[in-house]
Design an enzyme around this catalytic site. Structure first.
Site, PDB file in Angstrom:
ATOM      1  N   CYS A 178      22.334  33.634 -55.783  1.00 15.28           N
ATOM      2  CA  CYS A 178      22.625  33.994 -54.397  1.00 15.28           C
ATOM      3  C   CYS A 178      23.739  35.031 -54.318  1.00 15.28           C
ATOM      4  O   CYS A 178      23.596  36.050 -53.633  1.00 15.28           O
ATOM      5  CB  CYS A 178      22.983  32.751 -53.587  1.00 15.28           C
ATOM      6  SG  CYS A 178      24.203  31.665 -54.358  1.00 15.28           S
ATOM      7  N   TYR A 179      24.846  34.790 -55.020  1.00 17.31           N
ATOM      8  CA  TYR A 179      25.936  35.765 -54.991  1.00 17.31           C
ATOM      9  C   TYR A 179      25.475  37.121 -55.529  1.00 17.31           C
ATOM     10  O   TYR A 179      25.753  38.162 -54.922  1.00 17.31           O
ATOM     11  CB  TYR A 179      27.138  35.267 -55.798  1.00 17.31           C
ATOM     12  CG  TYR A 179      27.908  34.122 -55.175  1.00 17.31           C
ATOM     13  CD1 TYR A 179      28.498  34.259 -53.915  1.00 17.31           C
ATOM     14  CD2 TYR A 179      28.093  32.920 -55.849  1.00 17.31           C
ATOM     15  CE1 TYR A 179      29.238  33.216 -53.360  1.00 17.31           C
ATOM     16  CE2 TYR A 179      28.830  31.883 -55.297  1.00 17.31           C
ATOM     17  CZ  TYR A 179      29.400  32.029 -54.050  1.00 17.31           C
ATOM     18  OH  TYR A 179      30.132  31.006 -53.505  1.00 17.31           O
TER      19      TYR A 179
END
Lengths: 342, 342, 342, 342
Positions: D146-147
């Site tokens: 996600c990051y």
């Protein structure tokens, strides 16, 4: 396919309607209007609509439409509805103007003379699970309030079958803050609401007569309720806890069976397995309602819990469900899907 | 000045006790113990205590003390209390072991044989505003549960004066999540609780018999209540909404005057001005309780709202208040100050 | 003992001041005023102050006082400060009017001609841990902004000792919503802020020149910073993450030792044990600041984290600390106590 | 139409996949499995799926499928992927096993010997907006973290065009709590996270090498980043604030034009109008990413903000997008719709 409009498209219920109608298979054209931000692009108001090029018309300029949703403050729809109906536009009112049968009760609770009393008799109370057949094909639908929707889904079948005493009906309601709309006020200021919980509108909330009207109709006799809404520090969701004495000889299984019978074929109303109690998040972003109950052996009281998403089944979702019924589409069109979790 | 100990010092109620006792003018020495993290520094468990050099003793090694607070799971205090009392240590139990007069009721609700039935008669129920005189100088105090505290402050005076009917008493309770303690579980997992609201322990919560015992005592006759707790997505605070029919001829002013009379000289109980309803944040971090009521003319039902901070007046704050009474200090010592706002 | 006043007593910083001053041992009399609600009781604005009978004066009617706290919008204090000082009232300004040394910089960022430029030279920047000796006995104190306080506590010692490169100083700041005050706006509307996170004031926040002024002073040369504030969906608390290249040959221990040396005897500044990173809740309701850092071996960058309660060490708490210094009382008077947890 | 499976179907990413796949027009059959709750109905784990009669298979019993999503802890997919591929099942791994090109870097950061090094070369990094053509038709997709997703969407085009200096790249990241999954721990306990904000994994988070690998590839030279994740007290959403010096002669318009060029025809990536900064709620429940940037004239630093829903574009949404590419369906199938607001 049809042409559909939304008056009051920039409030929370209005925006939720836009979200639903844009993915609705049969809505060919969507027309938005607003009194405050007409002329702007929708994405100027709601940047997450970026790139969709939706304009906002003047509130007054309602073009020819098949269906018009009115998400306006009370009083504003009633004064204009006749004009829309005359133009063969079907009207689904998310406000309170056509929910109460009695103009006098309306005036008493809304402190406003009803602008078009004659239309009251023509409006249908749009709770599909209770009044489906009456809604079909109608032209003027009074979309129920959020608190009434959650309450009536739980209580109407039980009262119709005369399973509950009605002498002391307690309806303790809890709602997320989005129910108060997008208008700013100290009462909805983040730092005043967050990490805080309170009752409001005690013994005076305007959904009270609406609840009583429909419960009285179900019970076949006039009744009153103790209705107390509370504000929960969350954005969406609504949960109602209801207390009532069961009638002599009635037990938990009777109540449960009554619900099962009424809701067996309903796709948006769910009776949870025994022991699983509703949580507001079960409904978040969806049109589903969840129910549970028990009869406390020690007190003989039924404890009944109901939950919905206040902006979906409690407003925009139910309005779309009503549109589908009015127009003759499958009732669930544009409303499929479970809650957003977590 | 005195020497004071806390068993279970690393739970939330324990930590709140430590916060209060460290600023208490008459507590000369504070001894903490824990079964799980003995030997560590308190700031290893709670880094915000950095630099205070507070050690944590083994739970078993209770030194000589003047007062000992027990913030332990139920069952653990009852089996050890006699030993403490024999050593002339005054015991204030934040758990449930000494709240119920009847060992049988205890066993029924807590599924545990009471470890020291004989002590039950010696314990005093520590709700100062109701039993102040009985508490003074006693050696074994049962600190009330959080839900009972908020409920009893509202109802006991009204029932004592026979102003309410008791046939159908509805107590709809809402609590922040800290009441569930520091033990992790899916039910307290952030993503499952946040933006969510639910009922739990419906018709089965263990505070029910405690509430009924004390309300029955006040009313002078056995009664039952419909008690439903709910979990609010916030950390602290508790609000109780109560519904009861008023007795024939009783009106709102009668109820209000009863409260005024009972609480006129209480510094921790506040009857708010008419129309101002309690919010949990009014109590946050303080020992204050706030009350409001109305009688709904349409239904004849009283609607009563009470709020406290569940960790303060509902646990640690009240425990310190009890200590002050037991030892003979001014009741408010170490408890001054209003809520943290916002 | 002394007589103390608060202008702007009903904003959040004002209310926090009242909370602190009411329990301050040396404040004999407390005078509140407000431009908006003068004449009302304080408990009408904040019902949790029920029973304390605190009145609110007209903002214009400042009686003779020893110390006056001004919690007003910028511009309002500067135009009146001279009058207070002439009456021998010591002024502690929680606003921005006296924080910047340069009237020109003030005008540039606040879009306002400074109302009393001559007073700028007389004001002392009230960050006790950095300027304690200069504050003592002074009459006009500029209480620092919340973001600057958290930033300067972390960076000033390190820059003074020339341990960091200053070419690219990144200050990524996160604040709870209470920092925006009590004024309602869509940006602080619960439903828009809750479950949401955003940057704001990017490259334009007014605390930037204040931070740069003080960091430049510490570094002994002009420097600029990339300062970006963000809004966290919580009420209280502030956390700052700082990135800087360390100077040639400097390692983590050097930075840590610098802090240790500067803050060894400070009671409100805590360097946490290695590996324990600050959380905003460590400071909630208290005047304590918590610091941590590491040097990332892979990048050679220092990562520095600082947290305070924006309304306490970031506003009212620090203001009381300044009062204590100005008047000559022990610095911690009225400020003892750890955070409210949880 | 096809037959699709999900391993790890009861975690948050797994559940989000189920939500998306159930409304996906081309998914004819959906098979769920889990190691912990096999044999149960899905609605026993997630009651809001009431009435849908979805069973959960044993994790080991993967039937013949067209596509299999693996939402498992790292290490578990890599050891089984070859078997699935041999059976002609296309594998989309939401875990970390195939994201890093180097088995050595994997071992270093995940403390685990990679179970199938030979497969690494076969896997494609599944960020459609950057590697669309490589993904089409492939059999083994490493769905990005996600990051990294939020970071790479913002930075890769700018680095590819050599617009930014890479000496000091600061990536300050903020995530909702759902990113930590459904496993309970004190760090995700409601009362510890709510009203709290903290950094975690400072200079040690496992997404760091993934980000560096892809940014180095874009820049055409090895680079490192200062990456600091923070935990926001909300359930969903992720916002990344990036700081970098622009290259000599580059201005804001150059950066903006670069994005415009790269993303002109992307339906899930939105460059907001100047002055409108991303908020996490813009993406909530949707697959959309929102970008904004400025160049601070005073510092010469670019400040870049990117937001996505961590469970959608940051996990399940992107995985479905990858499936569509792999199988040859329109990329947006099953992913239409804007965020849930508010």
């Amino acid at each position: 396919t049809m042409r559909v409009g939304v008056l009051g498209a920039t409030g929370y219920a209005g925006q939720e309607l836009v979200r639903l109608l844009r993915r609705h298979e049969e809505v060919a054209e969507l027309v938005l209007s607003s009194s405050s931000v007409a002329g702007q692009g929708y994405e100027e108001v709601y940047p997450h609509w970026n790139g969709q090029n939706i304009g906002i018309l003047q509130d007054e300029d309602v073009p020819d439409l098949d269906v018009l949703f009115c998400a306006l403050p009370h009083g504003l729809t009633a004064s204009r509805a006749r004009g829309f109906l005359d133009r063969k536009i079907k009207v689904i009112d998310l406000g309170a103007d056509f929910r109460l049968n009695s103009a006098q009760v309306y005036e008493e609770w809304y402190k406003l003379k009803h602008p078009d009393v004659d239309l009251l008799g023509q409006a249908v109370y749009g709770l599909p699970e209770l009044y489906r057949e009456k809604i079909k094909g109608q032209s003027l639908i009074a979309n129920p309030g959020c608190y009434p929707t959650a309450t009536l889904l739980a209580l109407v079948p039980l009262l119709k079958e005369q399973l509950l005493q009605t002498e002391m009906l307690v309806i303790d309601a809890k709602s997320g803050v989005s129910g108060a709309g997008r208008g700013v006020s100290l009462g909805n200021h983040f730092s005043e609401v967050n990490e805080n919980f309170k009752a409001y509108g005690v013994a005076s909330h305007r959904h009270t007569p609406e609840i009583e009207q429909e419960l009285s109709r179900a019970a076949g006799q006039p009744l009153t309720v103790s209705f107390t809404p509370h504000l929960v520090p969350m954005t969406r969701g609504m949960l109602i806890t209801i207390y009532a004495k069961v009638k002599e000889g009635i037990n938990e299984a009777d109540l449960r069976n009554c619900w099962l019978k009424h809701y067996a074929s309903e796709q948006f109303v769910h009776l949870l397995p025994q022991g699983t109690w509703p949580q507001t998040k079960f409904s978040s972003g969806s049109n589903h309602a969840f129910l549970q109950l028990t009869v406390d052996r020690r007190t003989g009281n039924a404890v009944i819990v109901s939950t919905i998403d206040n902006l979906m089944k409690g407003a925009a979702g139910q309005a779309v469900q009503n549109m589908n019924l009015v127009v003759g589409w499958p009732e669930e069109l544009g409303l499929s899907g479970t809650a957003l979790w977590p």
